[in-house]
Scaffold this motif. Structure first.
Motif, PDB file in Angstrom:
ATOM      1  N   TRP A  36      31.773  26.349  47.060  1.00 15.07           N
ATOM      2  CA  TRP A  36      30.861  26.792  47.831  1.00 15.07           C
ATOM      3  C   TRP A  36      29.961  25.814  47.881  1.00 15.07           C
ATOM      4  O   TRP A  36      29.028  24.885  47.065  1.00 15.07           O
ATOM      5  CB  TRP A  36      30.148  28.040  47.307  1.00 15.07           C
ATOM      6  CG  TRP A  36      31.845  29.584  46.773  1.00 15.07           C
ATOM      7  CD1 TRP A  36      31.899  29.594  46.176  1.00 15.07           C
ATOM      8  CD2 TRP A  36      31.854  30.213  48.235  1.00 15.07           C
ATOM      9  NE1 TRP A  36      33.575  30.712  46.792  1.00 15.07           N
ATOM     10  CE2 TRP A  36      32.620  31.519  48.028  1.00 15.07           C
ATOM     11  CE3 TRP A  36      30.982  30.725  49.279  1.00 15.07           C
ATOM     12  CZ2 TRP A  36      32.926  32.024  48.505  1.00 15.07           C
ATOM     13  CZ3 TRP A  36      31.405  31.711  50.102  1.00 15.07           C
ATOM     14  CH2 TRP A  36      32.167  32.583  49.757  1.00 15.07           C
ATOM     15  N   ARG A  38      25.844  26.057  50.039  1.00 13.07           N
ATOM     16  CA  ARG A  38      25.002  26.873  51.381  1.00 13.07           C
ATOM     17  C   ARG A  38      23.685  25.859  51.575  1.00 13.07           C
ATOM     18  O   ARG A  38      23.563  24.316  51.504  1.00 13.07           O
ATOM     19  CB  ARG A  38      24.182  27.499  49.798  1.00 13.07           C
ATOM     20  CG  ARG A  38      23.300  26.314  48.941  1.00 13.07           C
ATOM     21  CD  ARG A  38      22.479  28.342  47.972  1.00 13.07           C
ATOM     22  NE  ARG A  38      21.502  27.444  47.015  1.00 13.07           N
ATOM     23  CZ  ARG A  38      21.497  28.125  46.201  1.00 13.07           C
ATOM     24  NH1 ARG A  38      21.307  28.993  46.169  1.00 13.07           N
ATOM     25  NH2 ARG A  38      20.203  27.459  44.826  1.00 13.07           N
ATOM     26  N   ARG A  45      22.570  20.307  53.253  1.00 13.42           N
ATOM     27  CA  ARG A  45      24.400  21.457  52.561  1.00 13.42           C
ATOM     28  C   ARG A  45      24.459  21.150  50.993  1.00 13.42           C
ATOM     29  O   ARG A  45      23.935  19.487  50.950  1.00 13.42           O
ATOM     30  CB  ARG A  45      25.493  21.609  53.429  1.00 13.42           C
ATOM     31  CG  ARG A  45      26.241  22.220  53.126  1.00 13.42           C
ATOM     32  CD  ARG A  45      27.387  22.541  54.360  1.00 13.42           C
ATOM     33  NE  ARG A  45      27.047  22.733  54.840  1.00 13.42           N
ATOM     34  CZ  ARG A  45      27.671  22.740  56.048  1.00 13.42           C
ATOM     35  NH1 ARG A  45      29.102  22.803  56.293  1.00 13.42           N
ATOM     36  NH2 ARG A  45      27.736  23.262  57.539  1.00 13.42           N
ATOM     37  N   ASP A  90      17.415  31.511  47.353  1.00 11.55           N
ATOM     38  CA  ASP A  90      18.838  31.686  47.163  1.00 11.55           C
ATOM     39  C   ASP A  90      19.510  32.043  48.613  1.00 11.55           C
ATOM     40  O   ASP A  90      20.467  31.820  49.059  1.00 11.55           O
ATOM     41  CB  ASP A  90      19.472  32.342  46.388  1.00 11.55           C
ATOM     42  CG  ASP A  90      19.248  32.431  45.114  1.00 11.55           C
ATOM     43  OD1 ASP A  90      19.456  32.857  43.945  1.00 11.55           O
ATOM     44  OD2 ASP A  90      20.045  30.854  44.623  1.00 11.55           O
ATOM     45  N   TYR A  94      26.063  30.676  53.409  1.00 10.31           N
ATOM     46  CA  TYR A  94      26.862  30.120  52.271  1.00 10.31           C
ATOM     47  C   TYR A  94      28.979  29.462  52.767  1.00 10.31           C
ATOM     48  O   TYR A  94      28.844  30.260  53.801  1.00 10.31           O
ATOM     49  CB  TYR A  94      27.049  30.800  51.367  1.00 10.31           C
ATOM     50  CG  TYR A  94      25.880  31.390  50.515  1.00 10.31           C
ATOM     51  CD1 TYR A  94      24.478  31.675  51.024  1.00 10.31           C
ATOM     52  CD2 TYR A  94      26.028  30.282  49.224  1.00 10.31           C
ATOM     53  CE1 TYR A  94      23.746  31.844  49.596  1.00 10.31           C
ATOM     54  CE2 TYR A  94      25.257  30.354  48.031  1.00 10.31           C
ATOM     55  CZ  TYR A  94      24.055  31.187  48.781  1.00 10.31           C
ATOM     56  OH  TYR A  94      22.965  31.225  47.342  1.00 10.31           O
ATOM     57  N   GLY A 121      31.211  30.165  57.434  1.00  8.00           N
ATOM     58  CA  GLY A 121      30.088  30.700  57.204  1.00  8.00           C
ATOM     59  C   GLY A 121      29.646  32.088  56.819  1.00  8.00           C
ATOM     60  O   GLY A 121      30.402  32.669  57.916  1.00  8.00           O
TER      61      GLY A 121
END
Length: 128
Positions: A36, A38, A45, A90, A94, A121
């Protein structure tokens, strides 16, 4: 056609939880390391977590250790990212990514450029 499809993103308050899913089609996740990543607006990224081919080893970025859990269900051909204690930092899109390689990941996850399959995503927004 080889595809990864993410789902489960959304809007959540600080301290809340979400579970992201990454479903594979056209290939078997048993042969792939899945990660993963993000990307927040205006930022590069970054890697969040990865899981090994077997699903028995995992690795996490320091920023999410103890809050996020990655898991792999080879029977369902899906990888999950359980995200708890979310905070505004956060917030990002993602992405899941796959690399066909038999390996463990305790030491580190493969580099971003090594992955050859990417999903489209899913947006995660943490806001009060």
């Amino acid at each position: 056609q080889l595809q990864l499809v993410e789902s489960g993103g959304g809007l959540v308050q600080p301290g809340g939880s979400l579970r992201l899913s990454c479903a594979a089609s056209g290939f078997n996740l048993e042969s792939y390391v899945i990660a993963w990543f993000r990307q927040a607006p205006g930022k590069e990224r970054e890697g969040v977590s990865c899981v090994s081919t077997s699903g028995r080893s995992t690795n996490y970025a320091d920023s999410v250790k103890g809050r996020f859990t990655i898991s792999k269900d080879n029977a369902k051909n899906t990888v999950y990212l359980q995200m708890n204690s979310l905070n505004v930092e956060d917030t990002a899109v993602y992405y899941c990514a796959g690399l066909r390689r038999t390996m463990t990941v305790q030491a580190m996850c493969p580099r971003r450029y090594e992955y050859d399959i990417w999903g489209q995503g899913t947006q995660v927004t943490v806001t009060s």
